[in-house]
Design a protein around this motif. Sequence first.
Motif, PDB file in Angstrom:
ATOM      1  N   HIS A 238      16.064 -12.093   7.040  1.00 56.49           N
ATOM      2  CA  HIS A 238      17.170 -12.937   6.570  1.00 56.49           C
ATOM      3  C   HIS A 238      17.021 -13.254   5.086  1.00 56.49           C
ATOM      4  O   HIS A 238      17.994 -13.112   4.321  1.00 56.49           O
ATOM      5  CB  HIS A 238      17.216 -14.233   7.381  1.00 56.49           C
ATOM      6  CG  HIS A 238      18.270 -15.185   6.924  1.00 56.49           C
ATOM      7  ND1 HIS A 238      19.622 -14.889   6.967  1.00 56.49           N
ATOM      8  CD2 HIS A 238      18.182 -16.432   6.374  1.00 56.49           C
ATOM      9  CE1 HIS A 238      20.318 -15.901   6.486  1.00 56.49           C
ATOM     10  NE2 HIS A 238      19.471 -16.847   6.114  1.00 56.49           N
ATOM     11  N   LEU A 239      15.826 -13.658   4.666  1.00 55.99           N
ATOM     12  CA  LEU A 239      15.630 -14.018   3.259  1.00 55.99           C
ATOM     13  C   LEU A 239      15.755 -12.798   2.347  1.00 55.99           C
ATOM     14  O   LEU A 239      16.285 -12.896   1.239  1.00 55.99           O
ATOM     15  CB  LEU A 239      14.281 -14.698   3.065  1.00 55.99           C
ATOM     16  CG  LEU A 239      14.123 -16.075   3.726  1.00 55.99           C
ATOM     17  CD1 LEU A 239      12.773 -16.683   3.361  1.00 55.99           C
ATOM     18  CD2 LEU A 239      15.248 -17.014   3.336  1.00 55.99           C
ATOM     19  N   ILE A 242      19.458 -12.167   1.973  1.00 53.57           N
ATOM     20  CA  ILE A 242      20.055 -13.139   1.046  1.00 53.57           C
ATOM     21  C   ILE A 242      19.748 -12.747  -0.396  1.00 53.57           C
ATOM     22  O   ILE A 242      20.627 -12.747  -1.267  1.00 53.57           O
ATOM     23  CB  ILE A 242      19.524 -14.559   1.332  1.00 53.57           C
ATOM     24  CG1 ILE A 242      20.021 -15.053   2.690  1.00 53.57           C
ATOM     25  CG2 ILE A 242      19.928 -15.522   0.221  1.00 53.57           C
ATOM     26  CD1 ILE A 242      21.520 -15.200   2.796  1.00 53.57           C
ATOM     27  N   LEU A 278      18.904 -21.149  -3.503  1.00 53.71           N
ATOM     28  CA  LEU A 278      19.631 -20.595  -2.358  1.00 53.71           C
ATOM     29  C   LEU A 278      18.682 -20.245  -1.218  1.00 53.71           C
ATOM     30  O   LEU A 278      18.974 -20.509  -0.039  1.00 53.71           O
ATOM     31  CB  LEU A 278      20.426 -19.366  -2.789  1.00 53.71           C
ATOM     32  CG  LEU A 278      21.305 -18.736  -1.704  1.00 53.71           C
ATOM     33  CD1 LEU A 278      22.295 -19.760  -1.160  1.00 53.71           C
ATOM     34  CD2 LEU A 278      22.036 -17.524  -2.254  1.00 53.71           C
ATOM     35  N   LYS A 281      17.835 -23.251   0.709  1.00 55.89           N
ATOM     36  CA  LYS A 281      18.938 -23.635   1.598  1.00 55.89           C
ATOM     37  C   LYS A 281      18.983 -22.751   2.839  1.00 55.89           C
ATOM     38  O   LYS A 281      19.426 -23.181   3.911  1.00 55.89           O
ATOM     39  CB  LYS A 281      20.269 -23.528   0.848  1.00 55.89           C
ATOM     40  CG  LYS A 281      20.487 -24.602  -0.196  1.00 55.89           C
ATOM     41  CD  LYS A 281      21.828 -24.421  -0.889  1.00 55.89           C
ATOM     42  CE  LYS A 281      22.025 -25.466  -1.991  1.00 55.89           C
ATOM     43  NZ  LYS A 281      23.299 -25.259  -2.723  1.00 55.89           N
ATOM     44  N   GLU A 282      18.504 -21.513   2.684  1.00 59.86           N
ATOM     45  CA  GLU A 282      18.550 -20.544   3.782  1.00 59.86           C
ATOM     46  C   GLU A 282      17.264 -20.521   4.614  1.00 59.86           C
ATOM     47  O   GLU A 282      17.079 -19.621   5.434  1.00 59.86           O
ATOM     48  CB  GLU A 282      18.836 -19.145   3.225  1.00 59.86           C
ATOM     49  CG  GLU A 282      20.225 -18.991   2.641  1.00 59.86           C
ATOM     50  CD  GLU A 282      21.327 -19.058   3.692  1.00 59.86           C
ATOM     51  OE1 GLU A 282      21.052 -18.693   4.853  1.00 59.86           O
ATOM     52  OE2 GLU A 282      22.449 -19.474   3.358  1.00 59.86           O
TER      53      GLU A 282
END
Length: 292
Positions: A238-239, A242, A278, A281-282
């Motif tokens: 996921h990171l 992003i 960001l 936040k993720e």
Amino acid sequence: MTKKIGLGKAHSKIILMGEHSVVYGYPAIALPLKNIEVVCQVTKGSHPLKLDVTDPLAMAIFAALEHLKKQEERLEFHIQSQVPKKRGMGSSAAVAIAAIRGVFDYFEEELSLETLEYLVNQAEMIAHTNPSGLDAKACLSEVAIKFIRNMGFSEVALNLDAHLLIADTGVYGHTSEAVEKVKQLGAQALPLLQQLGDLAEVAEKSISTGQLKELGESMFVAHEVLKRLGVSSSECDHLVSIAKSQGAIGAKMTGGGLGGCIIALVKSQEKADKLSSLLKKEGAVNIWMEKL
């Protein structure tokens, strides 16, 4: 002779390219993180050392005392560490280095780099089955290194005018389990490990020629290969996704995997700050920045 307090320090590290394949003799590139430190204070104690073969600190202390022929000495140890455990940042190696330096300092004994590396690897081999030796080498180095198991290392000059973000997923990595997963793949893993080794070579060449785009692309590809080996995690994926969506030059998981950290390459401080916010936040619980 002994001091009232022995002091030992060490720093963290991160793998840029080559995790897992390094265990099989392929090259890896690692960077020292000199601003992320471990400090060990050694003082006189009241109880004998308890030997725990699963504890890197205990094994490092035992290795140092055995080398000095002072196994019966009673000591106490206080560790202050900025290096999170089980995140692929060399926590156990850094703790071992700091502890061994602390023991030698306490007894006012000279400690050569060769002896220190030998003792750290001895402790790591007992506490962690079949380590590559990369963590110890990188945590002892002041510069980026290219490492090949049983063949030594060479320095890698970094002057890329870029920033590397290290983002912690907050999930413990599971290196031993990940190494075993790769081992269980058998012959299926061989072409993937070869590809990771080749990507490390590409990365070294890209660094030497200042080709950031090529370096970044090799990072993205390496992450996909590590996913195919089954050693990434949903949090890391996921990171990385992003970071890629926000224009990072490159991004990938780092370390043993199944948790731990990702790294992302960006050009400017402004982009590094924006991406850092960001990623937090993720789901990233901590982020460090390194100028390359």
